[in-house]
Design an enzyme around this catalytic site. Structure first.
Site, mmCIF file in Angstrom:
data_model
loop_
_atom_site.group_PDB
_atom_site.id
_atom_site.type_symbol
_atom_site.label_atom_id
_atom_site.label_comp_id
_atom_site.label_asym_id
_atom_site.label_seq_id
_atom_site.Cartn_x
_atom_site.Cartn_y
_atom_site.Cartn_z
ATOM 1 N N ASN A 10 23.638 9.148 23.938
ATOM 2 C CA ASN A 10 23.199 7.747 23.926
ATOM 3 C C ASN A 10 23.856 7.065 22.734
ATOM 4 O O ASN A 10 23.442 7.272 21.592
ATOM 5 C CB ASN A 10 21.667 7.703 23.809
ATOM 6 C CG ASN A 10 21.135 6.296 23.603
ATOM 7 O OD1 ASN A 10 21.860 5.320 23.774
ATOM 8 N ND2 ASN A 10 19.864 6.202 23.233
ATOM 9 N N LYS A 12 23.861 3.976 21.992
ATOM 10 C CA LYS A 12 23.140 2.780 21.519
ATOM 11 C C LYS A 12 24.136 1.622 21.331
ATOM 12 O O LYS A 12 25.110 1.545 22.071
ATOM 13 C CB LYS A 12 22.357 3.102 20.250
ATOM 14 C CG LYS A 12 21.494 4.362 20.437
ATOM 15 C CD LYS A 12 20.497 4.599 19.343
ATOM 16 C CE LYS A 12 19.709 5.862 19.672
ATOM 17 N NZ LYS A 12 18.622 6.111 18.726
ATOM 18 N N HIS A 97 13.772 3.483 26.820
ATOM 19 C CA HIS A 97 13.976 4.052 25.480
ATOM 20 C C HIS A 97 13.027 3.357 24.503
ATOM 21 O O HIS A 97 12.739 2.163 24.644
ATOM 22 C CB HIS A 97 15.437 3.847 25.050
ATOM 23 C CG HIS A 97 15.777 4.595 23.797
ATOM 24 N ND1 HIS A 97 15.413 4.135 22.553
ATOM 25 C CD2 HIS A 97 16.394 5.779 23.601
ATOM 26 C CE1 HIS A 97 15.824 5.017 21.640
ATOM 27 N NE2 HIS A 97 16.415 6.015 22.249
ATOM 28 N N GLU A 99 13.452 2.201 21.686
ATOM 29 C CA GLU A 99 14.011 0.997 21.053
ATOM 30 C C GLU A 99 13.922 -0.206 21.996
ATOM 31 O O GLU A 99 13.768 -1.339 21.538
ATOM 32 C CB GLU A 99 15.457 1.276 20.601
ATOM 33 C CG GLU A 99 15.462 2.209 19.390
ATOM 34 C CD GLU A 99 16.683 3.098 19.256
ATOM 35 O OE1 GLU A 99 17.699 2.847 19.917
ATOM 36 O OE2 GLU A 99 16.596 4.084 18.482
ATOM 37 N N GLU A 166 11.032 11.845 23.778
ATOM 38 C CA GLU A 166 11.609 11.509 22.483
ATOM 39 C C GLU A 166 10.504 11.007 21.561
ATOM 40 O O GLU A 166 10.111 9.830 21.642
ATOM 41 C CB GLU A 166 12.658 10.402 22.632
ATOM 42 C CG GLU A 166 13.842 10.791 23.487
ATOM 43 C CD GLU A 166 15.061 9.940 23.165
ATOM 44 O OE1 GLU A 166 16.085 10.520 22.796
ATOM 45 O OE2 GLU A 166 14.976 8.700 23.238
ATOM 46 N N GLY A 172 16.513 9.350 14.950
ATOM 47 C CA GLY A 172 17.335 8.856 13.851
ATOM 48 C C GLY A 172 16.800 9.173 12.467
ATOM 49 O O GLY A 172 17.250 8.608 11.476
ATOM 50 N N SER A 212 16.897 13.394 16.862
ATOM 51 C CA SER A 212 17.562 14.154 15.796
ATOM 52 C C SER A 212 18.121 15.501 16.248
ATOM 53 O O SER A 212 18.159 16.454 15.464
ATOM 54 C CB SER A 212 16.621 14.343 14.598
ATOM 55 O OG SER A 212 16.316 13.088 14.013
HETATM 56 P P1 PGA Z 1 18.993 10.449 17.552
HETATM 57 O O1 PGA Z 1 18.589 9.452 18.749
HETATM 58 O O2 PGA Z 1 19.612 11.667 18.181
HETATM 59 O O3 PGA Z 1 19.967 9.667 16.718
HETATM 60 O O4 PGA Z 1 17.736 10.792 16.831
HETATM 61 C C1 PGA Z 1 18.100 9.940 19.963
HETATM 62 C C2 PGA Z 1 17.808 8.796 20.900
HETATM 63 O O5 PGA Z 1 17.324 7.741 20.444
HETATM 64 O O6 PGA Z 1 18.062 8.905 22.116
#
Ligand code: PGA
Length: 250
Positions: A10, A12, A97, A99, A166, A172, A212
Site C-alpha cells: 500500500n 498510500k 483503510h 486513514e 490492521e 506506521g 509495521s
Molecule cells: P505500515 O502501513 O506498514 O507503514 O505500518 C500499513 C498500512 O497502513 O497498510
C-alpha cells in the site's frame, strides 16, 4: 484448506512516475520460488496504475487501487470508481483503510458499499478493519473488529474477498501486536467472517495482517495461524524491502 498467501503493498499518497522503477525491480525479484509461494500485488496511487500496468504484468505482479467510490460514475468530483480502476489495470482495491475512515469519516456502511462496488466491477476488495490504541487498552479490540467485519463485509460477498486486520496503533509506528494477540484476533475474525458469509466461504477468505510489517518481523507475523499474508505500507515503497517481506514465505 490451503489459502494462497497474498502480500500487498500500500503506497498510500507516495509515488511519482520515477517510482515505477521499484515496481520493475519487484517484478525482477519475484522469481519462480516466490511465485510458487505467494501472490504479490502493489497498490500505487491511482495516477500510476495505468502506467504500471505493463510493467507489473511483465513481472507477474498484480495491481490494486487504494479506495473507490461506491457509484460506477457520475457527478462526484475528485472520486474514482471501481470500474475506472479496473479499466486502468487494477484487479484489487483497498477499502476502509483506517486513514480513509479517520481522514474522510468513512463509516462501515460506506466501506460495505465500496466493497460491493469493487465486486460489481470485477475487482477483489481488501476490506480493512482494526482497533485504535484506546479501544485495545479498554479491552474492546475484539468487539470493535467484530462490529467492523459485520458492518463492512457485504453479506453476500464471495469467498475471494480479502480482509486486512490492521491495528490503527501499529500503522506506521514500528509497533506490532504480539504473535499471541495476532493469533487471537485472526481466529476471532475468521469466526466472525464465517458468521457473516456462512460456513464454507469463510475458510477460503484470506485475512492479512497489516501494521509495521518489515523484513525483520515478517517471518514471525506471517507464520501465525490464520494470517494469510500482509498489507505492507512503508516497507512496500522500496522493492528490496517489499520482496524481503514476501521472502518470509520461502
Ligand atoms: P505500515 O502501513 O506498514 O507503514 O505500518 C500499513 C498500512 O497502513 O497498510
Amino acid at each position: 484448506m490451503t489459502r494462497r498467501p497474498l502480500v500487498a503493498g500500500n503506497w498510500k499518497m507516495n509515488g511519482l512516475r520515477a517510482s515505477l522503477n521499484e515496481i520493475e525491480a519487484m517484478g525482477a525479484a519475484y522469481d519462480e520460488a516466490l511465485r510458487a509461494r505467494a501472490e504479490l500485488i502493489v497498490c500505487p496511487p491511482a495516477t500510476l496504475i495505468a502506467l504500471a500496468r505493463d510493467i507489473a504484468a511483465r513481472g507477474g505482479l498484480g495491481l490494486g487501487g487504494q479506495d473507490c467510490h461506491a457509484a460506477p460514475g457520475g457527478a462526484h468530483t475528485g472520486d474514482i470508481s471501481a470500474e475506472m480502476l479496473r479499466d486502468a489495470g487494477a484487479s484489487y482495491v483497498i477499502v476502509g483503510h483506517s486513514e480513509r475512515r479517520s481522514d474522510h469519516g468513512e463509516t462501515d456502511a460506506d466501506v460495505e458499499a465500496k466493497a460491493a462496488a469493487a465486486l460489481r466491477a470485477g475487482l477483489t476488495p481488501i476490506i480493512c478493519v482494526g482497533e485504535t490504541r484506546a479501544e485495545r487498552e479498554a479491552g474492546e479490540a475484539l468487539s470493535v473488529v467484530g462490529a467492523q467485519i459485520e458492518g463492512s463485509l457485504p453479506a453476500d460477498a464471495p469467498s475471494h474477498v480479502v480482509v486486512a486486520y490492521e491495528p490503527v496503533w501499529a500503522i506506521g509506528t514500528g509497533l506490532t501486536p504480539t504473535a499471541d494477540d495476532v493469533a487471537e484476533m485472526h481466529a476471532f475474525a475468521r469466526a466472525r467472517i464465517e458468521a457473516r458469509l456462512g460456513r464454507g466461504g469463510s475458510e477460503q477468505v484470506r485475512i492479512l495482517y497489516g501494521g509495521s510489517v518489515k523484513p525483520s518481523n515478517a517471518r514471525e507475523l506471517l507464520s501465525v495461524a490464520n494470517v494469510d499474508g500482509a498489507l505492507v505500507g512503508g516497507a512496500s515503497l522500496a522493492a528490496k524491502e517489499f520482496i524481503g517481506v514476501a521472502r518470509a514465505y520461502c
